[in-house]
Motif scaffolding. Structure first.
Motif, PDB file in Angstrom:
ATOM      1  N   SER A 132       9.039 -50.592  36.886  1.00 25.15           N
ATOM      2  CA  SER A 132      10.326 -51.176  36.084  1.00 25.15           C
ATOM      3  C   SER A 132       9.966 -52.179  35.026  1.00 25.15           C
ATOM      4  CB  SER A 132      11.149 -51.640  37.300  1.00 25.15           C
ATOM      5  OG  SER A 132      11.518 -50.670  38.065  1.00 25.15           O
ATOM      6  N   GLU A 178      10.819 -51.781  31.090  1.00 32.51           N
ATOM      7  CA  GLU A 178      11.619 -52.980  30.451  1.00 32.51           C
ATOM      8  C   GLU A 178      11.360 -53.218  29.031  1.00 32.51           C
ATOM      9  OE1 GLU A 178      13.456 -57.187  31.552  1.00 32.51           O
ATOM     10  OE2 GLU A 178      11.583 -56.663  32.327  1.00 32.51           O
ATOM     11  N   GLN A 181      12.961 -50.648  26.870  1.00 34.23           N
ATOM     12  CA  GLN A 181      14.505 -50.458  26.955  1.00 34.23           C
ATOM     13  C   GLN A 181      15.084 -50.544  25.574  1.00 34.23           C
ATOM     14  OE1 GLN A 181      16.234 -53.022  29.732  1.00 34.23           O
ATOM     15  NE2 GLN A 181      18.062 -51.641  29.762  1.00 34.23           N
ATOM     16  N   TRP A 182      15.877 -50.003  24.999  1.00 32.50           N
ATOM     17  CA  TRP A 182      16.795 -49.842  23.818  1.00 32.50           C
ATOM     18  C   TRP A 182      15.831 -49.654  22.719  1.00 32.50           C
ATOM     19  CZ3 TRP A 182      20.841 -49.192  26.347  1.00 32.50           C
ATOM     20  CH2 TRP A 182      21.163 -50.104  27.614  1.00 32.50           C
ATOM     21  N   SER A 237       9.220 -47.164  20.049  1.00 30.81           N
ATOM     22  CA  SER A 237       8.384 -47.365  21.166  1.00 30.81           C
ATOM     23  C   SER A 237       7.049 -46.695  21.004  1.00 30.81           C
ATOM     24  CB  SER A 237       9.225 -46.340  22.354  1.00 30.81           C
ATOM     25  OG  SER A 237       9.271 -44.882  21.816  1.00 30.81           O
TER      26      SER A 237
END
Length: 117
Positions: free
Chosen positions: A39, A43, A46-47, A53
């Motif tokens: 996780s 994170e 994320q977004w 990315s």
């Protein structure tokens, strides 16, 4: 120097033993820690857009590398605790995936195998 999964396993065993942490390294706890670290890896993405990315800033890439390392260490520790040899397990799973997703049926498609059988 760490060059193999066995090197990781040995280093993690020594690290835990020196700290008397083996008592906490149950399969349940290791699986939970693995999930937490995965996780923390997610994170960082994320977004972000697809493009963002794929081209992380150097400081973010370094943090992502640390999280990937954490995930790998916990995965090796969990496999060690359960007596799972990761490389044969991966080889076996890849064969299953090849049978489940034959290239001639799924090329270019993101559909799940149950959607084309």
């Amino acid at each position: 120097m760490i060059n193999t999964l066995d090197d990781i396993k040995h280093k993690a065993r020594v690290y835990a033993a020196e700290r008397d942490w083996e008592q906490f390294h149950t399969p349940k706890n290791l699986a939970m820690a693995l999930s937490v670290e995965a996780s923390e890896l997610v994170e960082h993405f994320q977004w972000l857009s697809q493009e963002q990315s794929a081209s992380l800033p150097e400081h973010t890439l370094a943090a992502v590398a640390d999280e990937i390392a954490d995930v790998q260490v916990y995965l090796v520790m969990l496999a060690d605790k359960l007596g799972v040899d990761i490389l044969p397990a991966v080889a076996g799973k890849m064969l299953k995936n090849e049978m489940k997703y034959p290239a001639e049926k799924v090329r270019g498609s993101a559909r799940k195998y149950t959607e084309y059988e």
